[in-house]
Write an enzyme that holds these catalytic residues in place. Structure first.
Site, PDB file in Angstrom:
ATOM      1  N   CYS A 171     -61.412  42.866 -29.941  1.00  0.00           N
ATOM      2  CA  CYS A 171     -61.544  43.785 -28.748  1.00  0.00           C
ATOM      3  C   CYS A 171     -62.422  44.680 -28.904  1.00  0.00           C
ATOM      4  O   CYS A 171     -63.589  44.546 -28.671  1.00  0.00           O
ATOM      5  CB  CYS A 171     -60.069  44.376 -28.379  1.00  0.00           C
ATOM      6  SG  CYS A 171     -59.574  44.637 -26.785  1.00  0.00           S
ATOM      7  N   HIS A 226     -55.512  39.980 -30.241  1.00  0.00           N
ATOM      8  CA  HIS A 226     -54.740  40.850 -30.968  1.00  0.00           C
ATOM      9  C   HIS A 226     -53.573  40.009 -31.361  1.00  0.00           C
ATOM     10  O   HIS A 226     -53.380  39.006 -30.744  1.00  0.00           O
ATOM     11  CB  HIS A 226     -54.264  42.178 -30.669  1.00  0.00           C
ATOM     12  CG  HIS A 226     -55.230  43.260 -29.709  1.00  0.00           C
ATOM     13  ND1 HIS A 226     -55.847  44.133 -30.510  1.00  0.00           N
ATOM     14  CD2 HIS A 226     -55.538  43.300 -28.577  1.00  0.00           C
ATOM     15  CE1 HIS A 226     -56.659  44.750 -29.898  1.00  0.00           C
ATOM     16  NE2 HIS A 226     -56.650  44.205 -28.566  1.00  0.00           N
TER      17      HIS A 226
HETATM   18  N1  GLN Z   1     -61.629  50.324 -24.886  1.00  0.00           N
HETATM   19  C1  GLN Z   1     -61.748  48.834 -24.731  1.00  0.00           C
HETATM   20  C2  GLN Z   1     -61.314  48.311 -23.506  1.00  0.00           C
HETATM   21  O1  GLN Z   1     -60.590  48.721 -22.698  1.00  0.00           O
HETATM   22  C3  GLN Z   1     -61.219  48.101 -25.830  1.00  0.00           C
HETATM   23  C4  GLN Z   1     -59.688  47.815 -25.731  1.00  0.00           C
HETATM   24  C5  GLN Z   1     -59.205  47.374 -27.056  1.00  0.00           C
HETATM   25  O2  GLN Z   1     -59.615  47.261 -27.933  1.00  0.00           O
HETATM   26  N2  GLN Z   1     -57.802  47.171 -26.832  1.00  0.00           N
HETATM   27  O3  GLN Z   1     -61.887  47.343 -22.881  1.00  0.00           O
END
Ligand code: GLN
Length: 242
Positions: free
Chosen positions: A90, A191
């Site tokens: 992510c 995740h």
């Molecule tokens: N901040 C990034 C987004 O919202 C990654 C989010 C995350 O790692 N869960 O796209």
């Protein structure tokens, strides 16, 4: 000794992504191979000598801090040049690319380790269970995970998707792609932790740095996978999927 570097768990560690380090180390130990987890927090030097590097998810501000440190030291770039493997989830995936939307809402330079550009996507955050079919060349079973991101990631010619989204959104760039793979560098929106849900992906990454590994009994992981796949069935198919 196989060393696994967990980068900035306090900045990049949402949804238990640090568990990917535990999974990698434990799968080696179960096979009688010594494994060491090296946790690096912000401000500490990043060793370039580890075998596998892990980054997890995070919010826009912390991910901007992480990329600034890594671009200054270039330790991860050195490690990748010497053949280390990387798994980034992510926010970690986004910062592997050429650019992403930073904490101030503007484009920020990424690490340039994957040919990808991330921007804030339209509409609501992409949240929920995700199922993807991996690139057949990888020889992996279906991927299961959980996603929560605003970013939308477009891959360039130098990277190919890790998989094709069946349920959920993934990269959400209109081509059905999920994640990216470029050499031994892997990015994903999954995740879970992704390696607890997908032990075959853990073993693929480990095999890049250790050579072929004997199979393990993954009965427990199979039960978890079935449960999560059933949960995902309640989420809408990727728009445009048939
Ligand atoms: N901040 C990034 C987004 O919202 C990654 C989010 C995350 O790692 N869960 O796209």
């Amino acid at each position: 000794m196989t060393s696994i570097c967990l980068l900035y768990p306090e900045l990049l560690g949402t949804y238990g992504d640090g568990g990917n380090a535990v999974v990698l180390a434990q799968r080696l130990r179960w096979r009688g191979i010594d494994a060491d987890i090296v946790e690096v927090t912000a401000g500490a030097p990043v060793p370039s000598s580890c075998d596998v590097y892990l980054m997890g998810g995070g919010e826009d501000g912390p991910q901007t801090l992480a990329v600034a440190e890594l671009n200054e030291s270039r330790a991860l770039h050195v490690a990748v040049d010497r053949g280390a493997a990387v798994l980034a989830v992510c926010a970690g995936f986004q910062l592997l690319g050429e650019s992403f939307t930073g904490g101030d809402g503007r484009p920020a330079a990424g690490l340039g380790l994957v040919d990808a550009v991330t921007s804030h996507g339209p509409g609501a955050r992409r949240v929920g269970e995700i199922v993807a079919e991996p690139d057949p060349a990888l020889g992996l079973p279906t991927l299961t995970g959980y996603e929560n991101h605003q970013g939308v990631t477009r891959l360039g010619a130098g990277a190919r998707p890790l998989g094709h989204v069946m349920i959920g959104r993934g990269n959400d760039a209109g081509d059905g792609g999920e994640g990216a793979i470029a050499g031994r560098v892997v990015g994903t929106y999954l995740h879970g932790p992704v390696l607890a849900r997908n032990p075959a992906l853990a073993d693929l990454i480990l095999s890049w740095v250790t050579g072929p590994l004997p199979a393990l009994d993954d009965t427990e992981a199979s039960v978890l996978r079935s449960e999560r796949m059933a949960a995902a069935a309640g989420r809408r198919l990727r728009p445009g999927a048939t």
